[in-house]
Motif scaffolding. Structure first.
Motif, PDB file in Angstrom:
ATOM      1  N   PHE A  10      37.057  42.012  31.546  1.00  0.00           N
ATOM      2  CA  PHE A  10      35.973  42.974  31.706  1.00  0.00           C
ATOM      3  C   PHE A  10      35.632  43.571  30.350  1.00  0.00           C
ATOM      4  CE2 PHE A  10      39.832  45.426  32.223  1.00  0.00           C
ATOM      5  CZ  PHE A  10      39.566  46.699  31.740  1.00  0.00           C
ATOM      6  N   TYR A  32      38.250  50.114  40.005  1.00  0.00           N
ATOM      7  CA  TYR A  32      37.555  48.904  39.585  1.00  0.00           C
ATOM      8  C   TYR A  32      37.372  47.984  40.780  1.00  0.00           C
ATOM      9  CZ  TYR A  32      39.151  50.566  35.042  1.00  0.00           C
ATOM     10  OH  TYR A  32      39.422  51.319  33.935  1.00  0.00           O
ATOM     11  N   ARG A  33      36.345  47.153  40.673  1.00  0.00           N
ATOM     12  CA  ARG A  33      36.063  46.206  41.749  1.00  0.00           C
ATOM     13  C   ARG A  33      36.177  44.792  41.200  1.00  0.00           C
ATOM     14  NH1 ARG A  33      31.256  43.888  43.812  1.00  0.00           N
ATOM     15  NH2 ARG A  33      29.988  45.105  42.379  1.00  0.00           N
ATOM     16  N   VAL A  34      36.794  43.912  41.952  1.00  0.00           N
ATOM     17  CA  VAL A  34      36.963  42.526  41.548  1.00  0.00           C
ATOM     18  C   VAL A  34      36.122  41.639  42.431  1.00  0.00           C
ATOM     19  CG1 VAL A  34      38.611  40.646  41.275  1.00  0.00           C
ATOM     20  CG2 VAL A  34      39.310  42.968  40.744  1.00  0.00           C
ATOM     21  N   ARG A  35      35.408  40.687  41.825  1.00  0.00           N
ATOM     22  CA  ARG A  35      34.667  39.740  42.640  1.00  0.00           C
ATOM     23  C   ARG A  35      35.200  38.349  42.440  1.00  0.00           C
ATOM     24  NH1 ARG A  35      30.069  37.048  39.941  1.00  0.00           N
ATOM     25  NH2 ARG A  35      30.013  37.669  37.770  1.00  0.00           N
ATOM     26  N   MET A  57      27.985  45.872  33.522  1.00  0.00           N
ATOM     27  CA  MET A  57      28.704  46.543  34.604  1.00  0.00           C
ATOM     28  C   MET A  57      29.873  47.385  34.102  1.00  0.00           C
ATOM     29  SD  MET A  57      27.319  45.931  37.611  1.00  0.00           S
ATOM     30  CE  MET A  57      28.600  46.068  38.855  1.00  0.00           C
ATOM     31  N   ARG A 111      26.041  40.360  33.252  1.00  0.00           N
ATOM     32  CA  ARG A 111      26.653  41.147  34.327  1.00  0.00           C
ATOM     33  C   ARG A 111      27.940  41.815  33.848  1.00  0.00           C
ATOM     34  NH1 ARG A 111      27.000  40.095  40.697  1.00  0.00           N
ATOM     35  NH2 ARG A 111      28.604  41.614  41.172  1.00  0.00           N
ATOM     36  N   GLU A 156      42.460  38.919  34.292  1.00  0.00           N
ATOM     37  CA  GLU A 156      41.138  39.457  34.611  1.00  0.00           C
ATOM     38  C   GLU A 156      40.445  39.871  33.326  1.00  0.00           C
ATOM     39  OE1 GLU A 156      41.971  42.557  37.361  1.00  0.00           O
ATOM     40  OE2 GLU A 156      42.931  43.867  35.892  1.00  0.00           O
ATOM     41  N   ALA A 159      33.106  49.026  36.027  1.00  0.00           N
ATOM     42  CA  ALA A 159      32.881  48.978  37.476  1.00  0.00           C
ATOM     43  C   ALA A 159      33.273  47.634  38.073  1.00  0.00           C
ATOM     44  CB  ALA A 159      31.412  49.265  37.791  1.00  0.00           C
ATOM     45  N   GLU A 160      33.497  46.645  37.213  1.00  0.00           N
ATOM     46  CA  GLU A 160      33.785  45.315  37.749  1.00  0.00           C
ATOM     47  C   GLU A 160      34.678  44.534  36.805  1.00  0.00           C
ATOM     48  OE1 GLU A 160      30.948  42.877  40.174  1.00  0.00           O
ATOM     49  OE2 GLU A 160      30.727  41.857  38.252  1.00  0.00           O
ATOM     50  N   ARG A 161      35.665  43.887  37.377  1.00  0.00           N
ATOM     51  CA  ARG A 161      36.519  42.979  36.624  1.00  0.00           C
ATOM     52  C   ARG A 161      36.307  41.563  37.141  1.00  0.00           C
ATOM     53  NH1 ARG A 161      42.343  45.881  35.382  1.00  0.00           N
ATOM     54  NH2 ARG A 161      41.531  47.940  34.860  1.00  0.00           N
ATOM     55  N   ILE A 162      36.282  40.612  36.234  1.00  0.00           N
ATOM     56  CA  ILE A 162      36.114  39.212  36.608  1.00  0.00           C
ATOM     57  C   ILE A 162      37.499  38.598  36.783  1.00  0.00           C
ATOM     58  CG2 ILE A 162      35.267  36.966  35.847  1.00  0.00           C
ATOM     59  CD1 ILE A 162      33.103  38.416  34.296  1.00  0.00           C
TER      60      ILE A 162
END
Length: 260
Positions: free
Chosen positions: A133, A257-260, A165, A161, A131, A168-171
């Motif tokens: 970020f 953290y949020r993953v999309r 972000m 993004r 991941e 707050a967000e992990r790719i």
């Protein structure tokens, strides 16, 4: 060749492939000043070693490829707003004028200063659990070098993004593959072997042709990259919070953290 500073280098003379491993798994392969210096020395040494024709860079363990600079490192800064000392600025192969192909094998987290290495690799192979970020904005820091490096590899909106972000967000590795940051997904634990397979193939070709191709590829974006990087120190000096305020933000943040 090996080192006690947090970097492990192994060379297979038969295949012409070297593996550079960030070897600080207990620190999530964060880079301290000794490791940064040895990375620089390693890339420069490879320039003169004709037995090395391709390189794989990876991180020890399965938790992280690299999490950037070790936050416990004290980096004194020059006074005044016109310059900064960035200990990671020369940890990549291209910063050291190395034009032999470098493939990154990413396992676990890759964040922040990891992009100095990923941004100067030819391509990236990632484990399914990897991941990506960029935590800078969360902690009151400008993402300058990192955002510039990633903007050479990903669509603008995806880089924006990720950079904005923060934590707050992990790719996910899958999303990174879909957006072009990652060129190959591998089963967890197989990313190094997948990268090595590519490196062995490339190392088997005539070195002059391979290195000329690497140089040609980087020439396509060299002018824009150099111009963007020239702005980075000033943007960091102007936009970073003072260290004591950054420390307060680091101390007050938890997970989630949020993953999309």
């Amino acid at each position: 060749m090996s080192s006690a500073s947090g970097l492990r280098v192994e060379t297979d003379k038969e295949t012409g492939v070297a593996v550079v491993t960030l070897d600080r798994p207990a620190k999530y392969n964060a880079i301290d000043l000794d490791t940064a210096a040895e990375l620089t020395a390693t890339w420069r040494q490879f320039r003169f070693d004709d037995s090395v024709r391709a390189i794989v860079v990876t991180g020890a363990g399965d938790k992280a490829f690299c999490t950037g600079i070790d936050r416990s490192v004290d980096v004194p800064q020059p006074s005044g707003p016109y310059s900064i000392d960035d200990p990671l600025i020369a940890i990549g192969p291209k910063a050291n004028d190395l034009w032999k192909p470098v493939i990154a094998a990413v396992n676990g987290m890759a964040c922040g200063g990891a992009f100095y290495l990923l941004g100067e690799a030819e391509f990236i192979v990632a484990a399914e659990h990897a991941e990506f970020f960029d935590p800078h904005t969360t902690y009151g820091m400008v993402s300058a070098y990192e955002a510039i490096y990633m903007a050479q590899r990903m669509p603008f909106g995806e880089v924006a993004r990720m950079s904005l972000m923060g934590t707050a967000e992990r790719i996910s590795a899958r999303r990174a593959y879909e957006t072009g940051l990652v060129s190959e997904l591998a089963d967890s634990g197989q990313e190094l072997e997948a990268a090595l397979a590519c490196a062995r193939t490339i190392a088997g070709y005539p070195a002059e042709a391979v290195q000329g191709t690497v140089r040609a590829l980087w020439a396509t974006k060299e002018a824009a990259r150099a111009q963007a990087l020239a702005h980075a120190p000033h943007l960091i000096t102007l936009g970073n919070l003072p260290p004591e305020q950054q420390a307060g933000l680091f101390g007050g943040r938890g997970g989630g953290y949020r993953v999309r």
